[in-house]
Design a protein around this motif. Structure first.
Motif, PDB file in Angstrom:
ATOM      1  N   PRO A 100     -12.638 -17.093   1.132  1.00  0.00           N
ATOM      2  CA  PRO A 100     -13.476 -16.236   0.263  1.00  0.00           C
ATOM      3  C   PRO A 100     -14.213 -15.133   1.011  1.00  0.00           C
ATOM      4  N   TYR A 101     -14.331 -15.241   2.319  1.00  0.00           N
ATOM      5  CA  TYR A 101     -15.120 -14.270   3.079  1.00  0.00           C
ATOM      6  C   TYR A 101     -14.244 -13.234   3.811  1.00  0.00           C
ATOM      7  N   LEU A 102     -12.932 -13.278   3.595  1.00  0.00           N
ATOM      8  CA  LEU A 102     -12.050 -12.313   4.251  1.00  0.00           C
ATOM      9  C   LEU A 102     -12.020 -11.044   3.408  1.00  0.00           C
ATOM     10  N   PRO A 103     -12.529  -9.914   3.947  1.00  0.00           N
ATOM     11  CA  PRO A 103     -12.609  -8.683   3.158  1.00  0.00           C
ATOM     12  C   PRO A 103     -11.292  -7.910   3.191  1.00  0.00           C
ATOM     13  N   GLY A 104     -11.169  -6.969   2.290  1.00  0.00           N
ATOM     14  CA  GLY A 104     -10.070  -6.020   2.338  1.00  0.00           C
ATOM     15  C   GLY A 104     -10.512  -4.752   3.053  1.00  0.00           C
ATOM     16  N   GLY A 105      -9.636  -3.767   3.058  1.00  0.00           N
ATOM     17  CA  GLY A 105      -9.979  -2.499   3.691  1.00  0.00           C
ATOM     18  C   GLY A 105      -9.155  -2.236   4.923  1.00  0.00           C
ATOM     19  N   GLY A 106      -9.546  -1.209   5.661  1.00  0.00           N
ATOM     20  CA  GLY A 106      -8.765  -0.777   6.814  1.00  0.00           C
ATOM     21  C   GLY A 106      -9.284  -1.277   8.135  1.00  0.00           C
ATOM     22  N   GLY A 107      -9.954  -2.426   8.124  1.00  0.00           N
ATOM     23  CA  GLY A 107     -10.504  -2.955   9.365  1.00  0.00           C
ATOM     24  C   GLY A 107      -9.689  -4.101   9.922  1.00  0.00           C
ATOM     25  N   HIS A 108     -10.256  -4.751  10.915  1.00  0.00           N
ATOM     26  CA  HIS A 108      -9.584  -5.852  11.601  1.00  0.00           C
ATOM     27  C   HIS A 108     -10.450  -7.106  11.549  1.00  0.00           C
ATOM     28  N   VAL A 109      -9.787  -8.259  11.426  1.00  0.00           N
ATOM     29  CA  VAL A 109     -10.473  -9.556  11.444  1.00  0.00           C
ATOM     30  C   VAL A 109      -9.825 -10.424  12.512  1.00  0.00           C
ATOM     31  N   LEU A 110     -10.659 -10.986  13.365  1.00  0.00           N
ATOM     32  CA  LEU A 110     -10.203 -11.961  14.357  1.00  0.00           C
ATOM     33  C   LEU A 110     -10.794 -13.317  14.007  1.00  0.00           C
ATOM     34  N   ILE A 111      -9.961 -14.350  14.100  1.00  0.00           N
ATOM     35  CA  ILE A 111     -10.395 -15.725  13.841  1.00  0.00           C
ATOM     36  C   ILE A 111     -10.061 -16.550  15.072  1.00  0.00           C
ATOM     37  N   THR A 112     -10.972 -17.406  15.512  1.00  0.00           N
ATOM     38  CA  THR A 112     -10.632 -18.389  16.541  1.00  0.00           C
ATOM     39  C   THR A 112     -10.726 -19.771  15.910  1.00  0.00           C
ATOM     40  N   SER A 113      -9.746 -20.608  16.217  1.00  0.00           N
ATOM     41  CA  SER A 113      -9.670 -21.904  15.548  1.00  0.00           C
ATOM     42  C   SER A 113      -8.801 -22.856  16.360  1.00  0.00           C
ATOM     43  N   ARG A 114      -9.129 -24.137  16.285  1.00  0.00           N
ATOM     44  CA  ARG A 114      -8.230 -25.133  16.869  1.00  0.00           C
ATOM     45  C   ARG A 114      -7.055 -25.417  15.930  1.00  0.00           C
ATOM     46  N   SER A 115      -7.220 -25.137  14.656  1.00  0.00           N
ATOM     47  CA  SER A 115      -6.163 -25.405  13.684  1.00  0.00           C
ATOM     48  C   SER A 115      -5.077 -24.333  13.744  1.00  0.00           C
ATOM     49  N   PRO A 116      -3.808 -24.741  13.688  1.00  0.00           N
ATOM     50  CA  PRO A 116      -2.724 -23.743  13.650  1.00  0.00           C
ATOM     51  C   PRO A 116      -2.328 -23.356  12.229  1.00  0.00           C
ATOM     52  N   HIS A 117      -2.969 -23.932  11.214  1.00  0.00           N
ATOM     53  CA  HIS A 117      -2.502 -23.788   9.838  1.00  0.00           C
ATOM     54  C   HIS A 117      -3.134 -22.583   9.152  1.00  0.00           C
ATOM     55  N   TRP A 118      -2.757 -21.371   9.597  1.00  0.00           N
ATOM     56  CA  TRP A 118      -3.357 -20.145   9.062  1.00  0.00           C
ATOM     57  C   TRP A 118      -2.352 -19.229   8.381  1.00  0.00           C
TER      58      TRP A 118
END
Length: 728
Positions: free
Chosen positions: A287-305
């Motif tokens: 729910p917190y992933l925005p749209g637009g022309g930017g970039h999002v980086l996520i760090t996680s131990r889970s591979p299920h993305w």
């Protein structure tokens, strides 16, 4: 602008991958000043021949070289460039983007410095360096792909945007150039909001990689915001703070309203970066992933993305990166010691940082290796390394504690595997087959293949192990930390669960070729398990049979060493007359025979035969099996007459007890034929062997190893007869 043809007279910007931010800034400044610029990331398509494209660029233009330490590394991709341009050295215009000494052949070229300057000063120096009669008189059209980056173009690399809350850069960050370049390429190539999920095991450096990326490419963004996402409930307040900072929402707005306002604002902007650090559940972040022309980086131990982001696996260091990290953190040790330590620590960045801290505190490499061998978990619990929230041992403990709460069966499975080998274990084959001595959580987790898959997913979500094709493989350091932190009671239960897994995965017959692949997969675990933890006869059977498998594969010395360990442990635990001990002695006697130690084999078989006659009687099948083996030992020692006498008595009893076609009966018959031949009774030997062959072919098939063994013996008899006829 990939694939766009750049007209003649362009400046070709040459750089190392680690300096991409500088390359993009320099190319932008050239274009903005009216020059034509060619940059591989902007102008070359996938599959283009690098050397040919670069040579063509040199033929029609000039060469702006961004000198840095990375630029002159011998294995960098810039090496092919030098092959093509050495004969055109006058076309090179170098600038330095970091402190570096050029190779001798390039030192006559004067290189201006762009680093340690303000942006305007750096731009002026760059343009002065490239100014020449080749400068176009008319400014070219501004490339469309450059406009997509938004704003007024990239700032000077190293300069931070006004809206910025990222952690400080790690001054000792080492390696990862390939990952950083790949990450930048993927993010910059997206025409919509680009979401990258850096996933991997704890301690592999995902957060450090995200921090380094943000700092290295800070000039590409107008805002960059870090969100600590381990507790998803705290995400809205951190996004609301950003909304207030950029004026999208008032300071007193409810968090939910501020998050909505922020999403709307970001959809109208470009050149922004959000980093969500240490989030495990993709659905809670969605729910917190925005749209637009930017970039999002996520760090996680889970591979299920896969449903929400492009996953990028962050693995351990290369060995060269490990050694460089140890040195970067001040560890003084030889290359061989560094290599050995990196191998011991699985090239895991967090473990290496902890080791380097201990070395700089005065511990020698030899002392550290000895401490690691004694108690890895204790060493890896020392301190909190800079740049990491907790030590490796603490991280493993925290994660497993969370797993115990979320999925007790998965936690029980991990504890059991910590006592086995750090190799893939066939978990799904165990589903529905666990014996009664398995713990309730483990039995519940592996009731069916579906419940087993759920347990595997729970474990991989925390990156505590690798799951593939129904197998689960613990990381070696994780396994060691888990094992070292088991209490006495936990170790006993984990041992029972490990035995239950081995018993459930038992491939059964070691002489059937169809089972051999399963034996190969299970073998490392059967050799690694502590025999003192095996408490059932089913468990002892599968551990012993692994040694028989080795004997049949010609690995007698390995099998003998393991069987000696099993015999010593179980003799002490069970007593010399227990069937578990006697069967282990039976296997060990064969191992001695296969390693040509027939005296020890005879002594073991004699002792076993005596005990079995007293315990089971002369005609018990197990007693007769031992008697047949003892006859073979006597024959190997040259005592053919004694071997013949014992084998004849054994064969008579087996025919009466087991029947003429039983495999044990036919084995003794074939052996007796050999003993008869040894004492000169060749015709009797032939008749007995031919009868055994007929029965084996009927019951086992023509190609069974036992049938083929009898065929070889008959061929030897025929060869001996021919030799005798020739001699006469």
């Amino acid at each position: 602008m990939s694939g766009v043809e750049v007209p003649g007279g362009a400046w070709f910007v040459s750089h190392a991958g680690a300096d991409r931010a500088w390359a993009e800034w320099a190319a932008w400044q050239l274009v903005d000043a009216g020059f034509q610029a060619e940059l591989d990331y902007w102008d070359w398509g996938a599959g283009d021949n690098f050397v040919l494209k670069m040579s063509a660029a040199l033929e029609r233009g000039r060469f702006l070289a961004l000198f840095s330490p990375a630029y002159f590394e011998p294995d960098r991709f810039t090496t092919p460039e030098w092959t093509a341009i050495m004969a055109m050295k006058e076309k090179i215009t170098p600038v330095r983007v970091a402190e570096v000494v050029s190779p001798a052949i390039l030192r006559p070229l004067i290189a201006r410095d762009l680093f340690d300057l303000g942006e305007e000063a750096a731009r002026r120096v760059l343009l002065e360096a490239v100014s020449s009669p080749r400068r176009p008189t008319v400014a070219p059209a501004f490339p469309g792909a450059l406009r997509q980056l938004g704003g007024s173009g990239p700032r000077l690399p190293g300069s931070l945007p006004r809206v910025w809350n990222l952690p400080a850069r790690n001054a000792s960050f080492t390696g990862r150039d390939t990952l950083l370049v790949r990450l930048r390429q993927t993010l910059a190539a997206s025409s919509r909001v680009a979401v990258q999920a850096l996933h991997g095991r704890g301690g592999v450096g995902k957060t450090q990689l995200a921090v380094e990326y943000a700092h290295r490419f800070a000039g590409e963004y107008e805002l960059a915001w870090w969100i600590a996402a381990e507790d998803p409930a705290l995400i809205p307040d951190q996004l609301a703070q950003l909304a207030t900072r950029i004026g999208a929402a008032p300071a007193d707005a409810p968090s939910a309203d501020a998050v909505d306002a922020l999403s709307g604002e970001l959809r109208t902007r470009s050149r922004w970066l959000l980093v969500f650090d240490n989030i495990e559940d993709p659905e809670l972040l969605a729910p917190y992933l925005p749209g637009g022309g930017g970039h999002v980086l996520i760090t996680s131990r889970s591979p299920h993305w896969q449903a929400h982001a492009s996953p990028l696996n962050v693995d351990v260091f290369t060995r060269a990166e490990s050694v460089a990290l140890l040195h970067a953190h001040g560890a003084v040790l030889s290359e061989s010691d560094a290599d050995r330590l990196a191998r011991t620590l699985d090239d895991l960045p967090l473990a290496l940082v902890q080791a380097a801290a201990l070395l700089t505190d005065g511990l020698s490499a030899a002392d550290l290796s000895a401490e690691l061998a004694r108690n890895t978990a204790e060493v890896l619990a020392e301190g909190r390394p800079a740049g990491y929230p907790v030590s490796l041992a603490a991280q493993v403990r925290l994660t497993t504690t969370r797993l115990e709460s979320d999925h007790p069966g998965a936690a029980a499975l991990l504890a059991a595997l910590s006592l086995l080998a750090p190799e893939p274990f066939p978990i799904t084959t165990c589903a529905g087959h666990l014996p009664a001595n398995a713990s309730t959580p483990l039995a519940d987790a592996l009731t069916t293949r579906l419940t087993g898959s759920t347990a595997l997913r729970a474990i991989t979500r925390h990156s505590l192990a690798r799951a593939q094709d129904g197998t689960l493989q613990l990381h070696r350091l994780t396994q060691t930390v888990l094992r070292d932190h088991l209490t006495h009671d936990q170790r006993e239960q984990a041992g029972r669960d490990a035995e239950a897994l081995l018993t459930a995965a038992n491939p059964r017959s070691v002489v059937r070729p169809s089972t051999w692949p399963a034996w190969r997969a299970l073998l490392p675990h059967l050799l690694a398990v502590d025999p003192a933890l095996i408490t059932s006869e089913a468990g002892r059977d599968v551990v012993r049979d692994a040694c028989w498998y080795l004997l049949d594969r010609g690995q007698a010395r390995t099998a003998r060493a393991r069987l000696q360990q099993l015999h010593h442990t179980w003799s002490r635990q069970l007593g010399p007359d227990h069937e578990g001990t006697l069967w282990t002695a039976h296997y060990l006697a064969r191992a001695h025979d296969d390693t040509q130690d027939h005296g020890r084999a005879r002594a073991l078989d004699e002792d076993t035969l005596q005990r079995r006659r007293l315990l089971l009687g002369d005609d018990h099948p197990d007693t007769l099996t031992t008697a047949s083996n003892l006859a073979s030992d006597l024959a190997e020692l040259g005592r053919a007459e004694e071997a013949r006498t014992l084998a004849e008595d054994t064969l008579t009893r087996q025919r009466r007890v087991l029947g003429d076609d039983h495999p044990d009966t036919l084995s003794t018959a074939t052996n007796l034929a050999m003993y008869l031949a040894d004492v000169g009774q060749v015709e009797e030997a032939r008749a007995l062997a031919e009868d055994a062959l007929t029965r084996r072919r009927r019951t086992l098939g023509d190609d069974h190893p036992d049938a083929l063994r009898t065929v070889r013996f008959l061929e030897q008899l025929d060869a001996a007869r021919r030799d005798a006829d020739i001699g006469e």
